[in-house]
Design an enzyme around this catalytic site. Structure first.
Site, PDB file in Angstrom:
ATOM      1  N   ARG A 229       0.970  -0.975   0.240  1.00 37.76           N
ATOM      2  CA  ARG A 229      -0.264   0.036  -0.203  1.00 37.76           C
ATOM      3  C   ARG A 229       0.869   1.231  -0.141  1.00 37.76           C
ATOM      4  NH1 ARG A 229      -3.674  -3.427  -1.374  1.00 37.76           N
ATOM      5  NH2 ARG A 229      -5.349  -3.204  -0.491  1.00 37.76           N
ATOM      6  N   HIS A 277      -0.863  -0.916  -9.549  1.00 40.91           N
ATOM      7  CA  HIS A 277      -1.581  -1.630  -8.528  1.00 40.91           C
ATOM      8  C   HIS A 277      -2.454  -2.834  -9.855  1.00 40.91           C
ATOM      9  CE1 HIS A 277      -3.826  -1.633  -4.486  1.00 40.91           C
ATOM     10  NE2 HIS A 277      -3.116  -2.638  -5.204  1.00 40.91           N
TER      11      HIS A 277
HETATM   12  C1  GLV Z   1      -5.141  -6.112  -3.331  1.00 42.00           C
HETATM   13  O1  GLV Z   1      -4.085  -4.421  -3.579  1.00 42.00           O
HETATM   14  C2  GLV Z   1      -5.731  -6.261  -2.541  1.00 42.00           C
HETATM   15  O2  GLV Z   1      -5.265  -5.974  -1.438  1.00 42.00           O
HETATM   16  O3  GLV Z   1      -6.096  -7.193  -3.173  1.00 42.00           O
END
Ligand code: GLV
Length: 318
Positions: A229, A277
């Site tokens: 994150r 991401h």
């Molecule tokens: C993605 O970021 C997740 O938490 O699965």
């Protein structure tokens, strides 16, 4: 008995279709297609909430809810909702996704070890010049956070000949890999690092965990990969460390604000590689099977897994 589906910000239709195939006996409602009145009218039918980034407070609406199944591995959204009913909360830990995250990390560790970015630049200049590097076993990769993701990543790096080591707040064991633990061993782990891989979940205790002090504990020229994150990193501290070359490169897949704003200095930074991401994007078909299996487990009176402990309950129990 019905399912409420809210894959907030992502595709709901394919999930609805696949869950419908796997659990044909369970009617399914898509949260963002319903207004408040309709939600109130169907509230007592809902037994399972299959959700991601669901509005805080809403889960209290469903009096017959039996389980909360997250559409991802991260739990920070639900952790911030202190009104979540005291029911099983199940994370989505899909081995397919763990594999992708391990491959993503291996790819970048190889890129950093072999200095491929230098060769990409040299090609632009028509320059034929080889650079000496150490052997993979002398290239030390420290994985921060040894949950399911961190363990898989560390093992994959180790299996490919790199020196992987791990650090976690709590004692962990991984075959063939040195695991450091607790605040007192963190500086030692950081000091022995060529590439730091962040796999820490975002919690109250990990916000800006990778800060100025900890970046300075890395050897000069170390690199950073973030597959967790964005908020675990103090961006100002990282930019400062990059600008003075203390951190040579950063591979960033997660950001405090996503999509990464246009004005972010990361976009144009010559030492930064950005991916949107995608290091471990969920595959609806394989993940839906895990969710359906967990719903069946709850229906059969068995425990679903992996269970997540909501921080408010840990606090209440201690
Ligand atoms: C993605 O970021 C997740 O938490 O699965």
């Amino acid at each position: 008995m019905s399912i409420l589906l809210n894959n907030h910000g992502y595709d709901n239709a394919s999930w609805a279709e696949i869950l419908g195939e796997l659990l044909p006996e369970q009617p399914l409602y898509i949260y963002n297609q319903l207004d408040n009145e309709t939600l109130d009218a169907i509230a007592s039918e809902i037994e399972y909430a299959v959700i991601w980034n669901h509005p805080a407070g809403d889960l209290q609406r469903y009096p017959n809810l039996k389980g909360i199944l997250l559409l991802g591995a991260g739990t920070e959204h639900i952790d911030q909702d202190n009104s979540v009913p005291d029911l099983p909360i199940v994370r989505l830990i899909d081995p397919e996704v763990l594999n992708d995250m391990a491959l993503y990390t291996l790819y970048w560790v190889m890129d950093l070890h072999r200095q491929f970015s230098v060769y990409r630049q040299q090609q632009q200049q028509g320059l034929w010049q080889r650079h000496d590097i150490g052997q993979p076993r002398d290239f030390r990769v420290t994985v921060l956070g040894l949950g399911a993701v961190g363990k898989t990543v560390a093992q994959r790096l180790h299996n490919n000949g790199f020196t992987a080591q791990g650090w976690d707040r709590y004692p962990q064991q991984i075959d063939g890999i040195s695991c450091y633990e607790g605040d007192e061993q963190l500086a030692t782990a950081l000091a022995e690092t060529d590439v730091l891989v962040n796999c820490l979940p975002l919690t109250a205790g990990t916000r800006h965990f990778i800060n100025d002090t900890r970046l300075q504990q890395l050897p000069e020229g170390a690199a950073l990969i973030n597959i967790s994150r964005g908020e675990v990193i103090d961006d100002q501290a990282l930019l400062k460390a990059l600008d003075c070359q203390h951190v040579s490169r950063a591979v960033l897949d997660a950001f405090a604000i996503e999509p990464l704003p246009e004005q972010s200095p990361y976009w144009q930074h010559p030492q930064v590689d950005i991916t949107p991401h995608m290091s471990g994007a969920t595959y609806a078909r394989s993940a839906a099977r895990l969710i359906a299996d967990n719903i069946r487990r709850i229906e059969n009176g068995e425990a679903p897994f992996p269970l997540h402990q909501h921080p408010s309950r840990i606090a209440a129990a201690s």
